[in-house]
Every structure is written in structure tokens, then in C-alpha cells.
Scaffold this active site. Structure first.
Site, PDB file in Angstrom:
ATOM      1  N   ASN A  12       0.873  -1.170   0.000  1.00  0.00           N
ATOM      2  CA  ASN A  12       0.000   0.000   0.000  1.00  0.00           C
ATOM      3  C   ASN A  12       0.914   1.225   0.000  1.00  0.00           C
ATOM      4  O   ASN A  12       1.479   1.577   1.036  1.00  0.00           O
ATOM      5  CB  ASN A  12      -0.891  -0.033   1.254  1.00  0.00           C
ATOM      6  CG  ASN A  12      -1.746   1.208   1.377  1.00  0.00           C
ATOM      7  OD1 ASN A  12      -1.780   2.051   0.478  1.00  0.00           O
ATOM      8  ND2 ASN A  12      -2.442   1.331   2.500  1.00  0.00           N
ATOM      9  N   LYS A  14       0.181   4.225  -0.275  1.00  0.00           N
ATOM     10  CA  LYS A  14      -0.453   5.395   0.353  1.00  0.00           C
ATOM     11  C   LYS A  14      -0.227   6.628  -0.527  1.00  0.00           C
ATOM     12  O   LYS A  14      -0.231   6.504  -1.745  1.00  0.00           O
ATOM     13  CB  LYS A  14       0.036   5.553   1.800  1.00  0.00           C
ATOM     14  CG  LYS A  14      -0.144   4.242   2.590  1.00  0.00           C
ATOM     15  CD  LYS A  14       0.015   4.388   4.081  1.00  0.00           C
ATOM     16  CE  LYS A  14      -0.195   3.030   4.753  1.00  0.00           C
ATOM     17  NZ  LYS A  14      -0.183   3.095   6.212  1.00  0.00           N
ATOM     18  N   HIS A  96      -9.535   1.086   4.813  1.00  0.00           N
ATOM     19  CA  HIS A  96      -8.266   1.250   5.538  1.00  0.00           C
ATOM     20  C   HIS A  96      -8.512   2.199   6.719  1.00  0.00           C
ATOM     21  O   HIS A  96      -9.304   3.133   6.617  1.00  0.00           O
ATOM     22  CB  HIS A  96      -7.194   1.815   4.601  1.00  0.00           C
ATOM     23  CG  HIS A  96      -5.823   1.761   5.205  1.00  0.00           C
ATOM     24  ND1 HIS A  96      -5.395   2.671   6.147  1.00  0.00           N
ATOM     25  CD2 HIS A  96      -4.813   0.881   5.033  1.00  0.00           C
ATOM     26  CE1 HIS A  96      -4.171   2.353   6.523  1.00  0.00           C
ATOM     27  NE2 HIS A  96      -3.788   1.268   5.871  1.00  0.00           N
ATOM     28  N   GLU A  98      -6.859   4.553   7.812  1.00  0.00           N
ATOM     29  CA  GLU A  98      -6.600   5.971   7.520  1.00  0.00           C
ATOM     30  C   GLU A  98      -7.800   6.601   6.816  1.00  0.00           C
ATOM     31  O   GLU A  98      -8.092   7.783   7.008  1.00  0.00           O
ATOM     32  CB  GLU A  98      -5.307   6.092   6.687  1.00  0.00           C
ATOM     33  CG  GLU A  98      -4.086   5.853   7.581  1.00  0.00           C
ATOM     34  CD  GLU A  98      -2.886   5.250   6.879  1.00  0.00           C
ATOM     35  OE1 GLU A  98      -2.818   5.291   5.638  1.00  0.00           O
ATOM     36  OE2 GLU A  98      -2.006   4.723   7.593  1.00  0.00           O
ATOM     37  N   GLU A 166      -5.305  -5.049  10.422  1.00  0.00           N
ATOM     38  CA  GLU A 166      -4.298  -4.019  10.644  1.00  0.00           C
ATOM     39  C   GLU A 166      -4.598  -3.294  11.964  1.00  0.00           C
ATOM     40  O   GLU A 166      -5.441  -2.383  11.985  1.00  0.00           O
ATOM     41  CB  GLU A 166      -4.310  -3.002   9.505  1.00  0.00           C
ATOM     42  CG  GLU A 166      -3.995  -3.587   8.147  1.00  0.00           C
ATOM     43  CD  GLU A 166      -3.384  -2.560   7.207  1.00  0.00           C
ATOM     44  OE1 GLU A 166      -2.327  -2.857   6.642  1.00  0.00           O
ATOM     45  OE2 GLU A 166      -3.940  -1.456   7.064  1.00  0.00           O
ATOM     46  N   GLY A 172       2.675   2.109  10.939  1.00  0.00           N
ATOM     47  CA  GLY A 172       3.663   3.181  10.855  1.00  0.00           C
ATOM     48  C   GLY A 172       4.354   3.489  12.173  1.00  0.00           C
ATOM     49  O   GLY A 172       5.040   4.497  12.303  1.00  0.00           O
TER      50      GLY A 172
HETATM   51  P1  13P Z   1       3.070   0.299   7.691  1.00  0.00           P
HETATM   52  O1  13P Z   1       3.595  -0.957   7.068  1.00  0.00           O
HETATM   53  O2  13P Z   1       3.773   1.540   7.220  1.00  0.00           O
HETATM   54  O3  13P Z   1       2.935   0.177   9.167  1.00  0.00           O
HETATM   55  O4  13P Z   1       1.554   0.470   7.124  1.00  0.00           O
HETATM   56  C1  13P Z   1       0.679  -0.596   7.183  1.00  0.00           C
HETATM   57  C2  13P Z   1      -0.520  -0.235   6.429  1.00  0.00           C
HETATM   58  O5  13P Z   1      -1.272   0.658   6.789  1.00  0.00           O
HETATM   59  C3  13P Z   1      -0.777  -0.974   5.175  1.00  0.00           C
HETATM   60  O6  13P Z   1      -2.049  -0.703   4.693  1.00  0.00           O
END
Ligand code: 13P
Length: 250
Positions: A12, A14, A96, A98, A166, A172
Site C-alpha cells: 500500500n 499510500k 483502511h 486511515e 491491521e 507506521g
Molecule cells: P506500515 O507498514 O507503514 O505500518 O503500514 C501498514 C498499512 O497501513 C498498510 O495498509
């Protein structure tokens, strides 16, 4: 892993990258080897066409990071699932954390988007996960169950849907749950899927782990019973790290 579910390693990206970088990253991923697992990259929407062109004919699939629930219409700034399919996507990430946090996406909205993705022939990667407060409050499994219940439409199959667990607090942050905690949640999700969709779907559907997965911890996370791959953020932005994670698939 105890079944023949092929692991999926999904990146991902992002809101990162520009065209030249994205195409170079896609090419570097495609040049690597990932025996025994499927690879998927999910670039920002405007970068899907150049990335799809760079990956055309190869083994690395392309996905979107979101779509609208409607097929078309007056939805300024949004993208329809069918547009993603038309641009070369086979998958789309939905719900997701976010998007749930930044855009107030509810389980019902994620469910409608998942139906739209299926209608467009896309595989929906539906994300669920608890916050730190929910984990500390002992509410993890109840929270996950309510997200699974509310975010998945009736037509879910093992072929048209992937679940991504997740934990919000692991994204992150460099923190990951213990292997026992990951196994508990994945087993719980599969139980929920079995009760609603039957043993066939539960046995075949892939449940990915996401949240600070990187080359140094991927081997341990991917070896957990019931973990069928990873959804990777930060470490998917370096082909070397992404491919090292893929190489850790059992
Ligand atoms: P990270 O691997 O940066 O922690 O992010 C995970 C994520 O949100 C994948 O969708």
C-alpha cells in the site's frame, strides 16, 4: 500455514511517490522473484496508469487504495470501481483505518464500496483493526467482529475478497502485536467468516496481517497460523524490502 491458500504480499503505497519514482519502483518489484506468493502494488490513483503500463503482462498485480460505492455520477474527486478496473487494477483496498479516520468512513460505507468493487470484478481487500484504546480496554475481538459484520456484504467469497487485519496502533509505529495476539485475531476473524459465509469461504479466504511489517519481522509474522500474507505500507516503498518480505513467505 495449514491450507493451500496462496500468500498475498500487497504494497500500500499510500500518498507517496511521483510518476518516475513509482514506475521505477514497480519495475524493480517486477524484476524480483517471489516464488510461492502473489505480489500486488497499490499506488496512488493518478499513478495507476503508468504503473499498470510498466507491469503489463507480468506477475505483479495492481490495485487501488479506495473507490466510491456508486458506478458513476456527481461525486467530485471520487473514483468508481469500474474506473480502477478499466485502468488495469485487479484489486482495491477498502476501509483502511486511515480512510476510516481521515474521511469518517463507516462500516456501512465500506460494505457499499465492497459491493461496488465486486460488481466491477475487483477483489476487495477489506481492512479491519482495533485502536490502542480498544486493545487496552479488552475490546479487540468485539471491535473486529463488528467491523467484519458491518463491512462485508452477503456476496463475499474466498475469490472476491481478502481481509486485512491491521491494528491501528501498529501502523507506521514500528510496533507489532505478539505472534499469539495476531494468531488469536486471525482465528477469530476466520470463525466470524465461517459462521456467516460457511466453512468453504472461511477455509479459502485470505487474511493478511498489516502494521509495521518489514524484512526483519516478516518471517515470524508470515509463519503465524492463519496469516495468509501481508499488507505493507512503509516497507513497500523500497523494492528491496518489499521483495525481502515476499521472500519470507513460508
Ligand atoms: P506500515 O507498514 O507503514 O505500518 O503500514 C501498514 C498499512 O497501513 C498498510 O495498509
Amino acid at each position: 500455514m495449514t491450507t493451500s491458500r496462496t500468500p498475498l504480499i500487497a504494497g500500500n503505497w499510500k500518498m507517496n511517490g511521483a510518476t518516475a519514482e513509482a514506475v521505477a519502483l514497480a519495475r524493480a518489484v517486477a524484476a524480483g522473484t517471489a516464488a510461492g506468493c502473489e505480489l500486488l502494488v497499490c499506488p496512488p490513483t493518478v499513478l495507476i496508469p503508468p504503473v499498470a503500463a510498466a507491469l503489463k503482462g507480468g506477475a505483479v498485480a495492481v490495485g487501488g487504495q479506495d473507490c466510491h460505492f456508486a458506478e458513476s455520477g456527481a461525486h467530485t474527486g471520487d473514483i468508481a470501481a469500474v474506473m480502477l478496473a478499466d485502468a488495469g487494477c485487479s484489486h482495491v483496498i477498502l476501509g483502511h483505518s486511515e480512510r476510516r479516520a481521515d474521511h469518517g468512513e463507516s462500516d456501512a460505507l465500506v460494505c457499499a464500496k465492497t459491493e461496488a468493487a465486486h460488481a466491477a470484478g475487483l477483489i476487495a481487500i477489506v481492512c479491519v483493526g482495533e485502536t490502542l484504546a480498544e486493545r487496552d480496554g479488552g475490546e479487540t475481538l468485539a471491535r473486529i467482529s463488528s467491523q467484519i459484520e458491518g463491512s462485508l456484504p452477503a456476496a463475499v467469497t474466498a475469490e472476491n475478497t481478502v481481509i486485512a487485519y491491521e491494528p491501528v496502533w501498529a501502523i507506521g509505529t514500528g510496533r507489532t502485536p505478539t505472534a499469539a495476539d495476531v494468531e488469536e485475531v486471525h482465528t477469530h476473524i476466520r470463525g466470524d467468516i465461517e459462521r456467516r459465509f460457511g466453512a468453504g469461504v472461511a477455509g479459502g479466504i485470505r487474511i493478511l496481517y498489516g502494521g509495521s511489517m518489514k524484512p526483519s519481522n516478516a518471517g515470524e509474522l508470515l509463519a503465524i497460523d492463519g496469516v495468509d500474507g501481508g499488507l505493507i505500507g512503509g516497507a513497500s516503498l523500497k523494492a528491496e524490502d518489499f521483495l525481502a518480505i515476499a521472500a519470507s513467505c513460508p
